[in-house]
Design a protein around this motif. Structure first.
Motif, PDB file in Angstrom:
ATOM      1  N   GLU A  43       0.897  -1.247  -0.090  1.00 16.94           N
ATOM      2  CA  GLU A  43       0.098   0.012   0.020  1.00 16.94           C
ATOM      3  C   GLU A  43       0.767   1.269   0.020  1.00 16.94           C
ATOM      4  OE1 GLU A  43      -2.341  -2.908   2.817  1.00 16.94           O
ATOM      5  OE2 GLU A  43      -0.246  -2.405   2.392  1.00 16.94           O
ATOM      6  N   ALA A  44       2.055   1.080   0.409  1.00 17.00           N
ATOM      7  CA  ALA A  44       2.840   2.449   0.756  1.00 17.00           C
ATOM      8  C   ALA A  44       3.926   2.760  -0.524  1.00 17.00           C
ATOM      9  CB  ALA A  44       3.862   2.106   1.946  1.00 17.00           C
ATOM     10  N   SER A  45       4.000   4.058  -0.520  1.00 13.95           N
ATOM     11  CA  SER A  45       5.161   4.509  -1.560  1.00 13.95           C
ATOM     12  C   SER A  45       6.415   4.963  -0.674  1.00 13.95           C
ATOM     13  CB  SER A  45       4.487   5.582  -2.372  1.00 13.95           C
ATOM     14  OG  SER A  45       3.532   5.008  -3.278  1.00 13.95           O
ATOM     15  N   PRO A  46       7.550   5.280  -1.394  1.00 15.08           N
ATOM     16  CA  PRO A  46       8.439   5.982  -1.078  1.00 15.08           C
ATOM     17  C   PRO A  46       8.290   7.376  -0.757  1.00 15.08           C
ATOM     18  CG  PRO A  46       9.342   4.395  -2.602  1.00 15.08           C
ATOM     19  CD  PRO A  46       7.784   4.538  -2.740  1.00 15.08           C
ATOM     20  N   LEU A 158       3.339  10.367   5.906  1.00 13.91           N
ATOM     21  CA  LEU A 158       3.543   9.919   7.197  1.00 13.91           C
ATOM     22  C   LEU A 158       3.107   8.321   7.682  1.00 13.91           C
ATOM     23  CD1 LEU A 158       2.693  13.300   8.975  1.00 13.91           C
ATOM     24  CD2 LEU A 158       4.909  12.253   8.788  1.00 13.91           C
ATOM     25  N   THR A 159       1.882   8.109   7.060  1.00 12.75           N
ATOM     26  CA  THR A 159       1.627   6.856   7.524  1.00 12.75           C
ATOM     27  C   THR A 159       2.761   5.505   6.630  1.00 12.75           C
ATOM     28  OG1 THR A 159       0.199   6.701   5.429  1.00 12.75           O
ATOM     29  CG2 THR A 159      -0.787   7.291   7.512  1.00 12.75           C
ATOM     30  N   ASP A 160       3.076   5.946   5.429  1.00  9.27           N
ATOM     31  CA  ASP A 160       3.888   5.062   4.875  1.00  9.27           C
ATOM     32  C   ASP A 160       5.450   5.206   5.706  1.00  9.27           C
ATOM     33  OD1 ASP A 160       2.404   4.796   3.036  1.00  9.27           O
ATOM     34  OD2 ASP A 160       3.230   6.031   1.483  1.00  9.27           O
ATOM     35  N   ILE A 161       5.914   6.218   6.027  1.00 10.67           N
ATOM     36  CA  ILE A 161       7.020   6.512   6.897  1.00 10.67           C
ATOM     37  C   ILE A 161       6.964   5.607   8.399  1.00 10.67           C
ATOM     38  CG2 ILE A 161       8.410   8.083   8.402  1.00 10.67           C
ATOM     39  CD1 ILE A 161       9.286   7.771   5.382  1.00 10.67           C
ATOM     40  N   LEU A 162       5.758   5.529   8.971  1.00 10.08           N
ATOM     41  CA  LEU A 162       5.562   4.615  10.111  1.00 10.08           C
ATOM     42  C   LEU A 162       5.842   3.191   9.840  1.00 10.08           C
ATOM     43  CD1 LEU A 162       4.612   4.653  12.872  1.00 10.08           C
ATOM     44  CD2 LEU A 162       2.417   4.380  12.072  1.00 10.08           C
ATOM     45  N   HIS A 163       5.149   2.705   8.714  1.00  9.74           N
ATOM     46  CA  HIS A 163       5.204   1.507   8.323  1.00  9.74           C
ATOM     47  C   HIS A 163       6.815   1.124   8.052  1.00  9.74           C
ATOM     48  CE1 HIS A 163       4.767  -2.579   6.557  1.00  9.74           C
ATOM     49  NE2 HIS A 163       3.681  -2.608   7.058  1.00  9.74           N
ATOM     50  N   ALA A 164       7.662   2.004   7.154  1.00  8.75           N
ATOM     51  CA  ALA A 164       8.832   1.818   7.044  1.00  8.75           C
ATOM     52  C   ALA A 164       9.685   1.817   8.192  1.00  8.75           C
ATOM     53  CB  ALA A 164       9.282   2.931   5.994  1.00  8.75           C
ATOM     54  N   PHE A 165       9.513   2.518   8.980  1.00 10.29           N
ATOM     55  CA  PHE A 165      10.405   2.666  10.380  1.00 10.29           C
ATOM     56  C   PHE A 165      10.163   1.314  11.253  1.00 10.29           C
ATOM     57  CE2 PHE A 165      11.553   7.248  10.697  1.00 10.29           C
ATOM     58  CZ  PHE A 165      12.535   7.285   9.383  1.00 10.29           C
ATOM     59  N   GLN A 462      -3.332   2.272   7.714  1.00  7.13           N
ATOM     60  CA  GLN A 462      -3.933   3.724   7.960  1.00  7.13           C
ATOM     61  C   GLN A 462      -4.184   3.959   9.278  1.00  7.13           C
ATOM     62  OE1 GLN A 462      -4.021   7.127   7.632  1.00  7.13           O
ATOM     63  NE2 GLN A 462      -4.201   6.484   5.438  1.00  7.13           N
ATOM     64  N   PHE A 463      -4.223   5.047   9.915  1.00  6.50           N
ATOM     65  CA  PHE A 463      -4.650   5.634  11.179  1.00  6.50           C
ATOM     66  C   PHE A 463      -6.156   5.579  11.336  1.00  6.50           C
ATOM     67  CE2 PHE A 463      -0.369   7.588  11.153  1.00  6.50           C
ATOM     68  CZ  PHE A 463       0.074   7.546  12.542  1.00  6.50           C
ATOM     69  N   SER A 464      -6.436   4.061  11.734  1.00  6.54           N
ATOM     70  CA  SER A 464      -7.966   3.604  11.485  1.00  6.54           C
ATOM     71  C   SER A 464      -8.195   3.131  12.835  1.00  6.54           C
ATOM     72  CB  SER A 464      -8.534   2.809  10.515  1.00  6.54           C
ATOM     73  OG  SER A 464      -7.218   1.880  10.515  1.00  6.54           O
TER      74      SER A 464
END
Length: 470
Positions: A43-46, A158-165, A462-464
């Motif tokens: 779901e994420a992108s860089p 920000l949601t993608d960075i959270l998952h990446a970290f 996502q922040f759900s």
């Protein structure tokens, strides 16, 4: 998408455009160039791709059509940074975005600067009334859409960075605590590549969001009654909205009750202790399949060590004990529905949610607070009737996107935008569920009661979160 609102002006739109572009760069301030290459889930992108794609949107749908003599920055970028617009150009598979080592970050930043210069020229001509020979109203509508599109990508970044970290074994924090200044601090590589003015955000300091989450008490879970009846849903009037928020139409609602706040981490932990992830009778069939296929036993970003749960956040990994009063976040529709079944309640429909929220001020724990994680509900004064509160429910806006029980479908009479932009929302009206209200990483200027977010029911990155209904 509608025309520029009556209370909006071209000058105000120009200011918002510039601030939005600055904020995207500021959100990349804590990141290294290596961080900005990571794509950790489908779901994420860089982050680097988000920077390029948001510039691509302005170039592709505005500058190429409305700025005479505009020259493309790079002939390959129109297809390279296309996301999903089939009728516009071919595009690479989404899962391959992390492999785009070229163009490098410096060139992406130069691309943004090139597009910004073109947009500034176009906006200056609009301010001077010099958009002769082109449909000025359509150009301004497209710019407003582009600004809102970039705000969507700020949240996604920000949601993608959270998952990446989270997937990084070191579990780095995006930010340890809120800054005391609104001035963004960029890595040297970004700072040298592009100069920009400060995004004027909040100066509110959240020195310890972890400990602040456990201070005081939260209101007991209670339900507020709404009369229902013949209600109207959807956006109306000359204000901006996406095409999926229109047309305004009537819906019949039976009397219903909505919880005064979101479900908390401690309440969801009780569901887990009671075997919530091991009891198929609580789950929809597809949800139970997802539990088994993915090995779910807790929300995303929850990890257990020596019997104690910890939650990974943009502020780093924190113990559940310090976050127990916060709304539970990063749960799928399936988990939200299972929790509601376990609690003996249900999820609200999107129309019940909108009818309850549209009289509320659009205010809450949004990106502008710089908290970057959900906040506990404010205390609510209770009436003598233990089943009712004197105030309306809280947390409608911000903290977590709230799953509803409504499938994402077009409203009666829905018409997508003409041309390629008709692919923005309409083609996703299958197999998705509606969420409402925004989250702690949604820009405050971006959200409204009629806003419809949508994701597949198994989505958790996502922040759900969860609001119950009766």
């Amino acid at each position: 998408m509608s025309l520029i609102g009556e209370c909006s002006t071209t000058a105000a739109l120009a200011v918002r455009f510039k601030a939005t572009r600055q904020r995207t760069l500021a959100l990349c301030g804590p990141l290294t160039p290596e961080d900005m290459m990571v794509q950790s889930c489908a779901e994420a992108s860089p982050a680097k791709w988000h920077l390029a794609h948001t510039a691509w949107f302005f170039e592709s749908f505005i500058l190429r059509e409305f700025l005479p003599g505009y020259r493309l920055f790079n002939e390959d970028f129109p297809w390279l940074f296309n996301s999903y617009y089939q009728s516009f150009a071919a595009f690479p598979e989404k899962r391959l975005r992390a492999s785009f080592s070229r163009p490098d970050l410096e060139q992406v930043l130069r691309y943004r600067e090139h597009v910004d210069q073109g947009m500034e020229t176009l906006l200056e001509r609009a301010l001077d009334g010099q958009l002769d020979g082109i449909p000025a109203a359509e150009a301004l509508k497209r710019i407003e859409l582009g600004v809102n599109h970039e705000e969507q990508h700020q949240e996604l970044l920000l949601t993608d960075i959270l998952h990446a970290f989270f997937t990084n074994p070191l579990r780095p924090a995006y930010k340890v605590q809120a800054s005391t200044s609104s001035a963004p601090v960029l890595p040297l590589s970004l700072a040298k590549s592009l100069e920009f003015e400060t995004w004027e955000g909040t100066n509110e300091e959240v020195t310890d969001p972890c400990s602040a989450s456990s201070i005081g008490t939260i209101p007991a879970l209670r339900f507020h009654t709404f009369p229902g009846g013949l209600c109207e849903a959807g956006q109306h009037g000359p204000v901006f909205c996406f095409d999926n928020e229109r047309p305004r139409h009537r819906v019949w609602l039976d009397p219903y009750r909505v919880a005064n706040r979101l479900v908390t981490c401690s309440e969801f932990a009780a569901f887990m202790r009671d075997g919530g992830y091991r009891r198929p009778e609580l789950w929809l069939s597809a949800g139970w399949d997802a539990v088994k296929a993915n090995g779910w036993r807790a929300p995303l970003y929850w990890t257990e060590t020596d019997g104690a749960w910890r939650i990974f956040t943009l502020r780093g990994e924190l113990p559940l004990a310090s976050l127990e009063n916060l709304p539970v976040s990063h749960v799928s529709y399936f988990e939200a529905d299972a929790y509601a079944s376990w609690a003996g309640h249900r999820l609200p429909t999107e129309f019940e949610w909108e009818a309850a929220a549209e009289t509320q001020a659009v205010a809450g724990n949004l990106l502008d607070s710089d908290r970057l994680l959900p906040a506990p509900a404010p205390e609510i004064l209770q009436s003598q009737d233990p089943t009712e509160s004197l105030e309306s429910p809280s947390q409608f806006f911000g903290d977590c996107w709230e799953w509803t029980s409504s499938a994402y479908l077009g409203y009666p009479g829905f018409k997508p935008l003409p041309g390629t932009l008709g692919e923005y929302n309409g083609k996703f009206m299958s197999g998705q569920m509606v969420l409402r209200g925004g989250s702690c990483v949604t820009p405050a200027a971006h959200i409204r009661a009629s806003y419809r977010n949508f994701f597949p029911p198994e989505t958790r990155w996502q922040f759900s979160g969860i609001r119950l209904a009766l």
